[in-house]
Scaffold this motif. Structure first.
Motif, PDB file in Angstrom:
ATOM      1  N   THR A  64       0.799  -1.224   0.000  1.00 57.56           N
ATOM      2  CA  THR A  64       0.000   0.000   0.000  1.00 57.56           C
ATOM      3  C   THR A  64       0.838   1.284   0.000  1.00 57.56           C
ATOM      4  O   THR A  64       0.353   2.314  -0.452  1.00 57.56           O
ATOM      5  N   LEU A  65       2.059   1.207   0.510  1.00 60.88           N
ATOM      6  CA  LEU A  65       2.892   2.407   0.533  1.00 60.88           C
ATOM      7  C   LEU A  65       3.669   2.553  -0.766  1.00 60.88           C
ATOM      8  O   LEU A  65       3.969   1.560  -1.441  1.00 60.88           O
ATOM      9  N   LYS A  66       4.016   3.769  -1.084  1.00 57.11           N
ATOM     10  CA  LYS A  66       4.856   4.024  -2.245  1.00 57.11           C
ATOM     11  C   LYS A  66       6.258   3.521  -1.938  1.00 57.11           C
ATOM     12  O   LYS A  66       6.697   3.503  -0.785  1.00 57.11           O
ATOM     13  N   ARG A  67       6.964   3.141  -2.977  1.00 62.54           N
ATOM     14  CA  ARG A  67       8.316   2.603  -2.806  1.00 62.54           C
ATOM     15  C   ARG A  67       9.202   3.569  -2.031  1.00 62.54           C
ATOM     16  O   ARG A  67       9.954   3.160  -1.140  1.00 62.54           O
ATOM     17  N   GLN A  68       9.141   4.862  -2.355  1.00 67.43           N
ATOM     18  CA  GLN A  68       9.992   5.840  -1.682  1.00 67.43           C
ATOM     19  C   GLN A  68       9.690   5.904  -0.183  1.00 67.43           C
ATOM     20  O   GLN A  68      10.590   6.069   0.628  1.00 67.43           O
ATOM     21  N   ASP A  69       8.436   5.757   0.194  1.00 65.13           N
ATOM     22  CA  ASP A  69       8.085   5.752   1.617  1.00 65.13           C
ATOM     23  C   ASP A  69       8.662   4.527   2.326  1.00 65.13           C
ATOM     24  O   ASP A  69       9.099   4.615   3.472  1.00 65.13           O
ATOM     25  N   LEU A  70       8.675   3.390   1.645  1.00 62.98           N
ATOM     26  CA  LEU A  70       9.267   2.188   2.219  1.00 62.98           C
ATOM     27  C   LEU A  70      10.781   2.347   2.384  1.00 62.98           C
ATOM     28  O   LEU A  70      11.351   1.960   3.405  1.00 62.98           O
ATOM     29  N   VAL A  71      11.428   2.941   1.387  1.00 62.69           N
ATOM     30  CA  VAL A  71      12.869   3.184   1.460  1.00 62.69           C
ATOM     31  C   VAL A  71      13.173   4.119   2.618  1.00 62.69           C
ATOM     32  O   VAL A  71      14.076   3.863   3.420  1.00 62.69           O
ATOM     33  N   TRP A  72      12.406   5.200   2.742  1.00 59.09           N
ATOM     34  CA  TRP A  72      12.613   6.161   3.825  1.00 59.09           C
ATOM     35  C   TRP A  72      12.457   5.487   5.188  1.00 59.09           C
ATOM     36  O   TRP A  72      13.265   5.704   6.092  1.00 59.09           O
ATOM     37  N   SER A  73      11.442   4.677   5.339  1.00 57.29           N
ATOM     38  CA  SER A  73      11.193   3.979   6.599  1.00 57.29           C
ATOM     39  C   SER A  73      12.350   3.046   6.946  1.00 57.29           C
ATOM     40  O   SER A  73      12.808   2.998   8.097  1.00 57.29           O
ATOM     41  N   LEU A  74      12.838   2.310   5.962  1.00 64.25           N
ATOM     42  CA  LEU A  74      13.956   1.402   6.184  1.00 64.25           C
ATOM     43  C   LEU A  74      15.224   2.171   6.551  1.00 64.25           C
ATOM     44  O   LEU A  74      15.946   1.800   7.478  1.00 64.25           O
ATOM     45  N   GLU A  75      15.485   3.251   5.842  1.00 59.93           N
ATOM     46  CA  GLU A  75      16.660   4.068   6.144  1.00 59.93           C
ATOM     47  C   GLU A  75      16.581   4.636   7.558  1.00 59.93           C
ATOM     48  O   GLU A  75      17.579   4.654   8.282  1.00 59.93           O
ATOM     49  N   LYS A  76      15.414   5.086   7.948  1.00 61.04           N
ATOM     50  CA  LYS A  76      15.237   5.642   9.289  1.00 61.04           C
ATOM     51  C   LYS A  76      15.503   4.579  10.357  1.00 61.04           C
ATOM     52  O   LYS A  76      16.132   4.856  11.379  1.00 61.04           O
ATOM     53  N   CYS A  77      15.027   3.353  10.124  1.00 61.74           N
ATOM     54  CA  CYS A  77      15.277   2.266  11.082  1.00 61.74           C
ATOM     55  C   CYS A  77      16.769   1.994  11.222  1.00 61.74           C
ATOM     56  O   CYS A  77      17.278   1.840  12.327  1.00 61.74           O
ATOM     57  N   TRP A  78      17.478   1.939  10.103  1.00 62.22           N
ATOM     58  CA  TRP A  78      18.905   1.661  10.152  1.00 62.22           C
ATOM     59  C   TRP A  78      19.662   2.802  10.811  1.00 62.22           C
ATOM     60  O   TRP A  78      20.617   2.560  11.564  1.00 62.22           O
ATOM     61  N   GLN A  79      19.269   4.038  10.540  1.00 61.72           N
ATOM     62  CA  GLN A  79      19.956   5.186  11.141  1.00 61.72           C
ATOM     63  C   GLN A  79      19.785   5.184  12.650  1.00 61.72           C
ATOM     64  O   GLN A  79      20.735   5.422  13.392  1.00 61.72           O
ATOM     65  N   SER A  80      18.585   4.936  13.131  1.00 59.68           N
ATOM     66  CA  SER A  80      18.343   4.951  14.583  1.00 59.68           C
ATOM     67  C   SER A  80      19.036   3.765  15.258  1.00 59.68           C
ATOM     68  O   SER A  80      19.430   3.864  16.416  1.00 59.68           O
ATOM     69  N   ARG A  81      19.213   2.685  14.551  1.00 56.30           N
ATOM     70  CA  ARG A  81      19.865   1.502  15.120  1.00 56.30           C
ATOM     71  C   ARG A  81      21.359   1.728  15.336  1.00 56.30           C
ATOM     72  O   ARG A  81      21.939   1.233  16.298  1.00 56.30           O
ATOM     73  N   TYR A  82      22.002   2.468  14.444  1.00 57.29           N
ATOM     74  CA  TYR A  82      23.453   2.616  14.497  1.00 57.29           C
ATOM     75  C   TYR A  82      23.909   3.988  14.969  1.00 57.29           C
ATOM     76  O   TYR A  82      24.993   4.417  14.671  1.00 57.29           O
ATOM     77  N   ARG A  83      23.109   4.672  15.723  1.00 53.35           N
ATOM     78  CA  ARG A  83      23.521   5.956  16.309  1.00 53.35           C
ATOM     79  C   ARG A  83      24.092   5.755  17.664  1.00 53.35           C
ATOM     80  O   ARG A  83      23.842   4.911  18.404  1.00 53.35           O
TER      81      ARG A  83
END
Length: 83
Positions: A64-83
């Motif tokens: 249901t989400l646009k591809r760019q929204d999925l990419v953004w969500s994944l990037e945000k998860c990885w960024q918060s994990r490795y801070r």
């Protein structure tokens, strides 16, 4: 025995694009989430615990989400994990 809040059974009708319906159905089957898909009818799914609810939520986001929204969500998860 009374079911706990994580074991409450609930049946839902999913509003899935007809083109994607078979893929969603197949993935739900792979996850062992009970579902039914009759010809020319909406997909129905039974959610019996919190894990199944989260799996369904995640699966539906993919369709249901646009591809760019999925990419953004994944990037945000990885960024918060490795801070």
């Amino acid at each position: 025995m009374k079911p706990s809040s994580s074991e409450v059974e609930s049946k839902h009708v999913l509003e899935v694009n007809w083109v994607d319906r078979w893929q969603v159905y197949q993935r739900l089957q792979e996850l062992d989430i009970p579902c039914w898909c009759e010809p020319n009818q909406p997909l129905k799914v039974e959610i019996s615990n919190s894990l199944a609810a989260v799996q369904l939520w995640s699966l539906m986001r993919q369709f249901t989400l646009k591809r760019q929204d999925l990419v953004w969500s994944l990037e945000k998860c990885w960024q918060s994990r490795y801070r």
